[in-house]
Design a protein around this motif. Structure first.
Motif, PDB file in Angstrom:
ATOM      1  N   ARG A   1       0.860  -1.173   0.000  1.00  0.00           N
ATOM      2  CA  ARG A   1       0.000   0.000   0.000  1.00  0.00           C
ATOM      3  C   ARG A   1       0.899   1.226   0.000  1.00  0.00           C
ATOM      4  O   ARG A   1       1.771   1.369   0.851  1.00  0.00           O
ATOM      5  N   GLU A   2       0.685   2.079  -0.992  1.00  0.00           N
ATOM      6  CA  GLU A   2       1.475   3.301  -1.104  1.00  0.00           C
ATOM      7  C   GLU A   2       0.838   4.415  -0.286  1.00  0.00           C
ATOM      8  O   GLU A   2      -0.337   4.341   0.067  1.00  0.00           O
ATOM      9  N   LYS A   3       1.614   5.446   0.012  1.00  0.00           N
ATOM     10  CA  LYS A   3       1.119   6.554   0.830  1.00  0.00           C
ATOM     11  C   LYS A   3      -0.051   7.266   0.160  1.00  0.00           C
ATOM     12  O   LYS A   3      -0.909   7.818   0.829  1.00  0.00           O
ATOM     13  N   SER A   4      -0.097   7.239  -1.168  1.00  0.00           N
ATOM     14  CA  SER A   4      -1.184   7.887  -1.905  1.00  0.00           C
ATOM     15  C   SER A   4      -2.482   7.083  -1.832  1.00  0.00           C
ATOM     16  O   SER A   4      -3.520   7.545  -2.298  1.00  0.00           O
TER      17      SER A   4
ATOM     18  N   SER B   1      10.486   0.667   1.778  1.00  0.00           N
ATOM     19  CA  SER B   1       9.859   1.830   2.401  1.00  0.00           C
ATOM     20  C   SER B   1       8.339   1.772   2.322  1.00  0.00           C
ATOM     21  O   SER B   1       7.655   2.465   3.057  1.00  0.00           O
ATOM     22  N   LYS B   2       7.807   0.924   1.443  1.00  0.00           N
ATOM     23  CA  LYS B   2       6.361   0.810   1.309  1.00  0.00           C
ATOM     24  C   LYS B   2       5.818  -0.121   2.390  1.00  0.00           C
ATOM     25  O   LYS B   2       6.522  -0.976   2.906  1.00  0.00           O
ATOM     26  N   THR B   3       4.530   0.037   2.693  1.00  0.00           N
ATOM     27  CA  THR B   3       3.884  -0.800   3.694  1.00  0.00           C
ATOM     28  C   THR B   3       3.388  -2.086   3.043  1.00  0.00           C
ATOM     29  O   THR B   3       2.629  -2.043   2.076  1.00  0.00           O
ATOM     30  N   LEU B   4       3.807  -3.230   3.583  1.00  0.00           N
ATOM     31  CA  LEU B   4       3.348  -4.523   3.070  1.00  0.00           C
ATOM     32  C   LEU B   4       1.912  -4.744   3.509  1.00  0.00           C
ATOM     33  O   LEU B   4       1.606  -4.732   4.699  1.00  0.00           O
ATOM     34  N   PHE B   5       1.029  -4.931   2.542  1.00  0.00           N
ATOM     35  CA  PHE B   5      -0.390  -5.116   2.823  1.00  0.00           C
ATOM     36  C   PHE B   5      -0.732  -6.600   2.906  1.00  0.00           C
ATOM     37  O   PHE B   5      -1.444  -7.032   3.791  1.00  0.00           O
ATOM     38  N   SER B   6      -0.210  -7.409   1.963  1.00  0.00           N
ATOM     39  CA  SER B   6      -0.449  -8.853   2.021  1.00  0.00           C
ATOM     40  C   SER B   6       0.680  -9.596   1.319  1.00  0.00           C
ATOM     41  O   SER B   6       1.350  -9.059   0.451  1.00  0.00           O
ATOM     42  N   LEU B   7       0.852 -10.859   1.731  1.00  0.00           N
ATOM     43  CA  LEU B   7       1.841 -11.747   1.117  1.00  0.00           C
ATOM     44  C   LEU B   7       1.149 -13.088   0.930  1.00  0.00           C
ATOM     45  O   LEU B   7       0.781 -13.741   1.912  1.00  0.00           O
ATOM     46  N   CYS B   8       0.949 -13.480  -0.315  1.00  0.00           N
ATOM     47  CA  CYS B   8       0.185 -14.695  -0.633  1.00  0.00           C
ATOM     48  C   CYS B   8       1.015 -15.638  -1.480  1.00  0.00           C
ATOM     49  O   CYS B   8       1.738 -15.218  -2.374  1.00  0.00           O
TER      50      CYS B   8
END
Length: 64
Positions: A26-29, A53-60
């Motif tokens: 998920r990006e800051k935007s 630096s980006k937020t990990l939202f999911s890992l599948c």
């Protein structure tokens, strides 16, 4: 171990296979960015993603 006359464990071959993972960030935007990662396990995939630096939202795991 095969050279010593000992058969290889079938689980060892399975464990050493590379698997494909889909990482969604998920990006800051507010947008999302997807990357495909090759690793042997979830732990290995997370280690490859460490330091982003980006937020990990999911890992599948991707089933091929």
């Amino acid at each position: 171990m095969h050279d010593a006359g000992i058969e290889e464990s079938p689980g060892r071959v399975e464990a050493s296979k590379m698997r494909r993972f889909e990482a969604t960030f998920r990006e800051k935007s507010g947008g999302e960015h997807v990357e495909i990662i090759d690793a042997m396990s979830y732990h290995g995939a997370l280690k490859k993603l460490k330091g982003r630096s980006k937020t990990l939202f999911s890992l599948c795991l991707i089933n091929d």
